[in-house]
Design a protein around this motif. Structure first.
Motif, short mmCIF file in Angstrom:
data_model
loop_
_atom_site.label_atom_id
_atom_site.label_comp_id
_atom_site.label_asym_id
_atom_site.label_seq_id
_atom_site.Cartn_x
_atom_site.Cartn_y
_atom_site.Cartn_z
N VAL A 57 0.82 -1.06 -0.08
CA VAL A 57 0.03 -0.03 -0.06
C VAL A 57 0.84 1.38 0.07
O VAL A 57 0.59 2.24 -0.71
CB VAL A 57 -0.87 0.05 1.27
CG1 VAL A 57 -1.64 1.23 1.36
CG2 VAL A 57 -2.04 -1.22 1.04
N VAL A 58 1.73 1.26 0.74
CA VAL A 58 2.66 2.60 0.96
C VAL A 58 3.55 2.58 -0.34
O VAL A 58 3.56 3.73 -1.01
CB VAL A 58 3.77 2.17 2.25
CG1 VAL A 58 4.75 3.25 2.20
CG2 VAL A 58 2.97 2.16 3.46
N GLY B 110 2.68 1.75 -3.25
CA GLY B 110 1.66 2.12 -4.32
C GLY B 110 1.28 3.74 -4.28
O GLY B 110 1.24 4.34 -5.15
N TYR B 111 1.22 4.03 -2.97
CA TYR B 111 1.24 5.49 -2.81
C TYR B 111 2.04 6.32 -3.11
O TYR B 111 2.13 7.43 -3.89
CB TYR B 111 0.72 5.71 -1.03
CG TYR B 111 0.44 7.07 -0.84
CD1 TYR B 111 -0.90 7.57 -0.93
CD2 TYR B 111 1.46 7.97 -0.28
CE1 TYR B 111 -1.17 8.86 -0.75
CE2 TYR B 111 0.87 9.37 0.01
CZ TYR B 111 -0.24 9.82 -0.11
OH TYR B 111 -0.66 10.98 0.08
N LYS B 112 3.28 5.78 -3.01
CA LYS B 112 4.51 6.73 -3.29
C LYS B 112 4.84 6.80 -4.97
O LYS B 112 5.07 7.75 -5.51
CB LYS B 112 5.96 6.04 -2.72
CG LYS B 112 5.94 6.59 -1.29
CD LYS B 112 7.32 5.81 -0.79
CE LYS B 112 7.35 6.08 0.64
NZ LYS B 112 8.72 5.50 1.29
N ILE B 113 4.19 5.57 -5.58
CA ILE B 113 4.43 5.60 -7.02
C ILE B 113 3.29 6.20 -7.57
O ILE B 113 3.35 7.16 -8.60
CB ILE B 113 4.43 4.26 -7.23
CG1 ILE B 113 5.86 3.52 -6.91
CG2 ILE B 113 4.29 4.09 -8.99
CD1 ILE B 113 5.85 2.06 -7.07
N PHE B 114 2.02 6.00 -7.18
CA PHE B 114 1.09 6.51 -7.96
C PHE B 114 0.30 7.91 -7.34
O PHE B 114 0.18 8.90 -8.44
CB PHE B 114 -0.20 5.60 -7.86
CG PHE B 114 -0.02 4.38 -8.61
CD1 PHE B 114 0.14 4.15 -9.74
CD2 PHE B 114 0.12 3.13 -7.59
CE1 PHE B 114 0.67 3.20 -10.44
CE2 PHE B 114 0.28 1.85 -8.17
CZ PHE B 114 0.65 1.90 -9.63
N VAL B 115 0.79 8.27 -6.01
CA VAL B 115 0.22 9.47 -5.78
C VAL B 115 1.46 10.68 -5.58
O VAL B 115 1.53 11.61 -6.25
CB VAL B 115 -0.25 9.43 -4.52
CG1 VAL B 115 -0.77 10.88 -3.84
CG2 VAL B 115 -1.39 8.50 -4.46
N LEU B 116 2.48 10.28 -4.89
CA LEU B 116 3.62 11.19 -4.81
C LEU B 116 4.55 11.11 -6.20
O LEU B 116 5.20 12.04 -6.42
CB LEU B 116 4.53 10.79 -3.70
CG LEU B 116 3.67 10.63 -2.19
CD1 LEU B 116 4.78 10.36 -1.04
CD2 LEU B 116 3.23 12.28 -1.84
N ARG B 117 4.22 9.88 -6.89
CA ARG B 117 5.19 9.88 -7.83
C ARG B 117 6.83 10.06 -7.76
O ARG B 117 7.43 10.87 -8.52
CB ARG B 117 4.71 10.76 -9.38
CG ARG B 117 3.37 10.74 -9.51
CD ARG B 117 2.88 10.08 -10.92
NE ARG B 117 1.46 9.72 -10.79
CZ ARG B 117 0.68 10.33 -11.71
NH1 ARG B 117 1.12 11.29 -12.54
NH2 ARG B 117 -0.55 9.95 -11.55
N VAL B 118 7.31 9.58 -6.74
CA VAL B 118 8.65 9.59 -6.42
C VAL B 118 9.35 8.89 -7.56
O VAL B 118 8.89 7.77 -8.01
CB VAL B 118 8.79 9.02 -5.01
CG1 VAL B 118 8.38 9.79 -3.96
CG2 VAL B 118 8.28 7.54 -4.76
N PRO C 56 -9.48 4.92 -2.58
CA PRO C 56 -10.38 4.01 -2.75
C PRO C 56 -10.03 2.47 -3.62
O PRO C 56 -10.28 1.36 -3.00
CB PRO C 56 -11.56 4.27 -3.78
CG PRO C 56 -11.27 6.04 -3.94
CD PRO C 56 -9.60 6.14 -3.41
N ILE C 57 -9.01 2.73 -4.40
CA ILE C 57 -8.54 1.46 -5.14
C ILE C 57 -7.68 0.74 -4.17
O ILE C 57 -7.82 -0.51 -3.87
CB ILE C 57 -8.02 1.79 -6.37
CG1 ILE C 57 -8.74 2.45 -7.60
CG2 ILE C 57 -6.96 0.64 -6.82
CD1 ILE C 57 -8.04 2.95 -8.64
N ALA C 58 -6.96 1.38 -3.35
CA ALA C 58 -5.82 0.72 -2.36
C ALA C 58 -6.77 0.16 -1.36
O ALA C 58 -6.42 -1.05 -1.06
CB ALA C 58 -4.88 1.72 -1.80
N ALA D 51 -8.28 -4.60 1.20
CA ALA D 51 -9.52 -5.39 1.81
C ALA D 51 -9.52 -6.86 1.38
O ALA D 51 -9.58 -7.63 2.11
CB ALA D 51 -10.75 -4.64 1.63
N GLY D 52 -9.28 -6.85 -0.24
CA GLY D 52 -9.27 -7.85 -0.75
C GLY D 52 -8.19 -9.10 -0.28
O GLY D 52 -8.54 -10.18 -0.05
N MET D 53 -7.08 -8.33 -0.17
CA MET D 53 -5.79 -8.88 0.37
C MET D 53 -6.23 -9.53 1.89
O MET D 53 -5.75 -10.61 2.01
CB MET D 53 -4.84 -8.22 -0.02
CG MET D 53 -4.30 -8.22 -1.26
SD MET D 53 -2.57 -7.36 -1.44
CE MET D 53 -2.99 -5.82 -1.20
#
Lengths: 345, 379
Positions: A76-77, A79-87, A240-242, A247-249
């Motif tokens: 999740v983390v 994913g956040y860094k890649i898709f949101v922060l785009r580091v 929401p996607i994450a 939740a699925g995982m």
């Protein structure tokens, strides 16, 4: 701007994550390896110390769940860094890593004088990270199969269960040895890297181990900081996607643990046969001689005149007066025994 | 120490005595002489060779008091000239003292203790048996010495060998019938096969244990293995001796082996040999009808503990085979893969680390001594 003496390498969250992984990994190795090496004294002693095989299995399963949760969090983390922060995805392996590895060997052999300079993550760290990713996946899948063999064999050949066990055990040895040889050497033996405790590396360590990263930091380059509005916008998509995916995982993980009641939970089955069933009539065990036919000797009844007499041998021992004389085998028999066979009519 | 130095011969004598008496105590034969008695057997047989001679108990039960002289003389006791009064020591004259027993069982239970006077060692062993425990708990049917050996016609109990199981049959007839149908029982009864177990090989001779305890269950694989890992014996039937190793290598066997060593009295429902192969009714795995070599038959066995198992579940057990290119090849190739991969990966890592460490140490040493020109250029 004065140059700082220390540089932040790992945030507190990252350090906690590492500690959780380290603890669960150690527990898994400590409870898993003795199971693989049952039969060896050290393994069995360890199992006994840990509270017996059943407890060892419970610890192993619990540690596996902790590790799985930590991996989920990591996904999740990241994913956040890649898709949101785009580091920048600095841990992604590149072709240059292979070149670096070769150059380090050449340098160590004295074939080149140029010391290899690393960016934020060297090939040494990348190798470890991706080995962990591979290991966690493999251990997760094979672990699931062993944990839920009945459901696995509904869809896959049964032979895969012992194959999963073989892979799980061998991969464990590979992982533990890799940690001992690779990780321990690079962060404990060569230099004691305190960044997982303090989160920081000294300037000197940065120069040595992450020269390119230091250069970048000194040049004032930092991670791109997109404006808050953009982040908000991306978060509205990502969260929401994450959430859905995690939740699925989480549900999968829950199933992983509770899916299958592998075996009956009753106590040992017992033979339900009736134990005491005597043969009737009970045969008398004899030797190998034929059993004689049970015919009583034909004895003439005593004359009626003998009724009430208690003495026999007085006459019959000697045959006095022409009475029947005792046969030789009657020698020594007393009067009291005669009527056992010689009865009145 | 002082004693040994002063009286070495005395010390030796004591040791020898102790060892000798110990070896006597463990011998199977009688351990003490019978009490002396002077009444010759023919005196007793004068009456007791009469087949109609009987003894009537208080309950009205009639017991034959007949002794077959030929049988007795051929028995182990008759052969060595044991006297009737060795056991019937209370009888010294006629008329005999009144028998106090209520019935013939009562009489047996009163009389069997006389075996102890000569056979103290086995008698003591029998006291630990499940039979003695049941007897002590008030079960008059529990077997005593004379139930298996008989009172008067004691013959070698394992001549012929089938006699052993037939002795047990007298009380355990249903189990005997199951055993008689099994691979072991059929071989014993039909061919007098000396390799197969009789009842006592698994249950014990005089110390017959309770076979329903957790301890017996946990020990049972070792019990089966005592024959099934015997190469000479198994070769005769073309059976694998690898059965114990492969069992212990798998989940069930690992658990049971550890339980046996670490908590021998703990109950476990993990399968042992007889859960799959049968208890008294052990059939050949190759039996065309019931043989568990057939997946369908094995599945039924698995489902006893794993009710949800489906047809491919049994193959998750490697049927006592080691993985090979032809059998359980996936397992074999997984093992092969790691046999290559582990030394390759760890070897490369070690090679790298050793080189790196050597260079590192060298550099450190150079740093502590004045730097050479080349080193200075490098920095």
């Amino acid at each position: 701007m004065s140059e700082p003496r220390e540089y932040l390498r790992f945030s507190l969250a990252q350090r906690i994550e590492h500690w959780v992984q380290m603890l669960s990994f150690t527990l898994l190795a400590l409870t898993g390896l003795p199971q693989k090496f049952v039969g060896h004294a050290w393994a069995e002693t360890l199992i006994m110390v840990l509270g017996g095989i059943e407890t060892v299995r419970v610890i192993h399963h619990t540690a596996a769940v902790v590790m799985a949760l930590a991996c989920l969090y990591h996904l999740v983390v990241v994913g956040y860094k890649i898709f949101v922060l785009r580091v920048r995805w600095t841990i992604l392996p590149r072709l240059s890593d292979l070149r670096d590895a070769i150059d380090v060997v050449r340098y160590n052999l004295g074939l080149t004088k140029a010391r290899v300079q690393f960016a934020r993550y060297s090939f040494i760290e990348k190798a470890e990270y991706w080995a962990f990713v591979w290991g966690a996946l493999l251990m997760g899948v094979t672990g699931f199969m062993m944990w839920n063999p009945i459901h696995t064999t509904r869809f896959l050949p049964g032979e895969l269960i012992p194959a999963a066990k073989a892979a799980h055990g061998a991969e464990a040895i590979l992982a533990v040895l890799a940690i001992v040889v690779w990780h321990f050497y690079h962060v404990h033996l060569k230099t004691f890297n305190k960044s997982m405790f303090t989160g920081k590396l000294t300037r000197e360590q940065m120069e040595h181990e992450h020269a390119l990263e230091l250069e970048r930091l000194l040049a004032g380059e930092s991670e791109p900081h997109p404006d808050p509005h953009l982040i908000k916008k991306r978060e509205r998509v990502y969260i929401p996607i994450a959430a859905l995916l995690s939740a699925g995982m989480l549900v999968t993980l829950f199933l992983f643990v509770t899916y299958e009641q592998t075996a009956i939970t009753t106590l040992p089955r017992r033979a339900t046969v009736q134990v005491f069933v005597p043969l009737t009539p009970t045969p008398i065990l004899r030797g190998t001689l034929p059993t004689p036919t049970l015919t009583p000797p034909t004895l003439k009844p005593l004359p009626a005149s003998h009724a009430g007499r208690t003495v026999c041998n007085v006459c019959h021992e000697t045959g006095a007066g022409g009475v029947p004389k005792n046969p030789p085998d009657h020698a020594g028999r007393t009067d009291a025994t005669c009527t056992a066979c010689h009865k009145l009519p | 120490m002082h004693l040994r130095q002063s009286y070495p011969h005395l010390f030796l004598a004591v040791i020898t005595l102790v060892l000798l008496s110990a070896s006597f105590a463990y011998a199977q034969g009688p351990t003490a002489g019978p009490p002396s008695t002077t009444i010759e057997n023919h005196v007793c047989l004068a009456c007791h060779s009469n087949p109609t001679l009987t003894l009537t108990f208080l309950t009205g039960e009639v017991l034959s008091a007949y002794i077959d002289p030929a049988q007795y003389n051929a028995s182990v006791h008759g052969k060595v000239g044991q006297r009737c009064t060795t056991c019937h020591a209370d009888i010294t004259a006629y008329p005999h003292p009144t028998v106090q027993a209520r019935d013939s069982r009562d009489y047996s239970l009163q009389m069997y203790t006389v075996c102890k006077q000569c056979h103290a060692h086995v008698y003591a062993q029998a006291l630990d048996s499940i039979h003695s425990k049941h007897l002590a708990a008030g079960n008059r049917n529990a077997a005593v010495c004379t139930d298996c050996h008989t009172a008067h016609y004691v013959f070698n109990p394992h001549q012929p060998r089938a006699r052993i199981s037939q002795t047990c049959r007298m009380c355990h007839s249903i189990i005997y019938d199951q055993y008689a149908q099994s691979v072991h029982g059929a071989a014993l009864l039909d061919e007098s096969n000396p390799d197969v177990p009789t009842c006592v090989d698994c249950h014990g001779v005089h110390q017959i244990v309770d076979a329903r305890t957790a301890a017996f269950r946990l020990k049972s694989p070792q019990m089966c293995a005592s024959c099934h890992t015997d190469a000479a014996r198994m070769r005769r039937y073309n059976l694998s001796t690898n059965v114990l190793n492969t069992y212990v290598a798998d989940f069930h066997g690992t658990t049971v082996a550890l339980f046996e060593k670490q908590s021998p009295d703990a109950p476990t429902n993990v399968a042992v040999c007889y859960d799959c192969h049968g208890i008294h009714d052990i059939r050949s795995t190759k039996d065309p009808q019931t043989g568990i070599i057939k997946k369908e038959n094995l599945l039924k066995v698995c489902q006893q503990c794993h009710p949800d198992a489906t047809l491919d579940f049994p193959s998750s057990w490697m049927s006592h085979y080691d993985a090979s290119p032809t059998r359980y090849s996936i397992v074999y190739y997984v093992n092969l893969f790691y046999t290559i991969l582990i030394p390759l990966v760890i070897g490369s890592m070690l090679g790298f680390v050793v080189l790196d460490a050597a260079r590192h140490i060298k550099e450190r040493r150079e740093k502590s001594t004045p730097p050479s020109e080349s080193e200075a250029q490098d920095e």
